[in-house]
Design an enzyme around this catalytic site. Sequence first.
Site, mmCIF file in Angstrom:
data_model
loop_
_atom_site.group_PDB
_atom_site.id
_atom_site.type_symbol
_atom_site.label_atom_id
_atom_site.label_comp_id
_atom_site.label_asym_id
_atom_site.label_seq_id
_atom_site.Cartn_x
_atom_site.Cartn_y
_atom_site.Cartn_z
ATOM 1 C CG HIS A 258 20.712 -47.014 -44.646
ATOM 2 N ND1 HIS A 258 20.920 -45.798 -44.065
ATOM 3 C CD2 HIS A 258 21.877 -47.350 -45.237
ATOM 4 C CE1 HIS A 258 22.155 -45.398 -44.300
ATOM 5 N NE2 HIS A 258 22.769 -46.312 -45.022
ATOM 6 C CG ASP B 179 25.396 -38.540 -48.917
ATOM 7 O OD1 ASP B 179 24.344 -38.234 -49.520
ATOM 8 O OD2 ASP B 179 25.549 -39.637 -48.359
ATOM 9 C CG ASP C 152 32.771 -40.610 -42.216
ATOM 10 O OD1 ASP C 152 32.675 -39.445 -42.634
ATOM 11 O OD2 ASP C 152 32.063 -41.540 -42.596
HETATM 12 MN MN LIG Z 1 30.325 -40.144 -43.621
#
Ligand SMILES: [Mn+2]
Length: 488
Positions: free
Chosen positions: A148, A343, A354
């Site tokens: 990022h 991913d 998550d």
């Molecule tokens: Mn994740």
Amino acid sequence: MARTHSVLLLAVLVSACACAAASEQQTCTAPDSCTKEKDYNPEAGEWYGEFFPDIPKIKYEGLNSTNPLSFRYYNAEEVVLGKKMKEWLKFSVAFWHTFKADGSDPFGSATKAWPWDKEKDPLQASFKAMHANFEFMSKLGVDRWCFHDRDIAPEGATLAETNKNLDLVAEVALELQKGTSIKPLWGTAQLFKHPRYMHGAATSPNATVFAYAAAQVKKAMEVTQLLGGENYVFWGGREGYQSLVNTDLELEMDNLGRFMKMANDFKHSIGFKGTLLLEPKPQEPTKHQYDWDAATSVAFLHKYGLLEDFKLNIECNHATLAGHSCEHELEVARINGVLGNIDANTGDAQTGWDTDQFLTDPRMATLVMAVVVKNNGLGSGGINFDAKIRRESISTEDLFYGHISGMDALARGLRNAAALKEAGQLDGLIADRYASWKAKGGLGQKIINGKVGFAELEKYALSNPDPGSSMASAKQELAEIYLDMATK
Ligand SMILES: [Mn+2]
Ligand SMILES: *[C@@H]1O[C@H](CO)[C@@H](O)[C@H](O)[C@H]1NC(C)=O
Ligand SMILES: *[C@@H]1O[C@H](CO)[C@@H](O)[C@H](O)[C@H]1NC(C)=O
């Protein structure tokens, strides 16, 4: 993440950075043993020390190896189903989880004191983290990384200052990747941490925020292009809503469509060749994220005329948050021609959130790689470890163990997927189940080719025995045995 630093320091850095070169002889092995004068020129982003002095280059040693700092399945140059393992797998290190995750969570502060993070000045810390990234990749034998904009460079007092910071760090990365095969698998803009994005970025109710987000994506895409990045990802961290009561759903979704169209137009205007990818996730941080899952994202792309211009980045842990398996999401993307990147991570079977752990389950890895094999690879995409070591894992060695476990699991999955395909039993079982659609001149072919409608089908049903009395078995248990035979 928002930090400021003096404009004066920045001016010094701009002038000093042009001469940054990391080619000099290494004169020290550990960060703490390096003297600043001799080994480290902070103004130029130079660093000649090592961050992982005790870690050798990780090698393939095969299944008999008892060395945890070796690969037992991943043999980069070995050919599997006509392609080298490193081409099938194209692994990538996620900058944020590897170098920026400090172990803090909603209940506790940082647990990891990484050696590249000791600098007080955020820009100096960014230079060091970039050096750590390249040393890490080279020891691991991985030549892709993902970032990022705000992981690799700190936010300044203004957008212009932030952009300058990003340019300075990108220059260090460009210098470090010279003479290597290393480049970004993808770049992205972080449009979710800063308070300006609290209501969303492209879907903010405020048009000024939409403009700011556009400016940030423009810059992040330019930096990705500069570094030779192969893809550009959009994960809409705050693109969603907390309540429909105060939300104009139609305007927000239309704006998201407009934003993606502008991104695609801009990509073409600068000649960026990378693939644009949407990354689905159903929830977190907002209650309802617009890119809920692969099917929702395909419908979104279709509605806004973007299906030809975007692919999907499927994250396994996001798949399970959406109530799907990873292979379901991959398969939905594949059959719609938009499987672009993975991913690779996994959640925890006992939690519903998550957790971004490294995917290590051989059966799961086999099912994931079976879809990649069916897709004949991932095109410009690859396999990014969007995974972090646990909060309690605090040594730099753990970063290697995490990546080695993930790389070996997927290499094992690839070997298993190849064995499954070569054995052919599962493909045969599926072909048998659908045989009535394939038989030449049969009913199935007539339906597929549009030769019959409801009237003809009624005639057929009236003149043939009820199929209920002669149904075939689905043989799921046998299919599981075939899968298990290939899962070594
Ligand atoms: Mn994740
Ligand atoms: C592992 O060791 C066994 C016993 O020494 C040997 O027979 C086998 O070939 C080895 N396998 C590999 C992959 O090196
Ligand atoms: C939108 O954001 C701008 C800039 O922060 C602000 O001046 C303006 O009042 C906001 N408009 C609304 C309707 O919130």
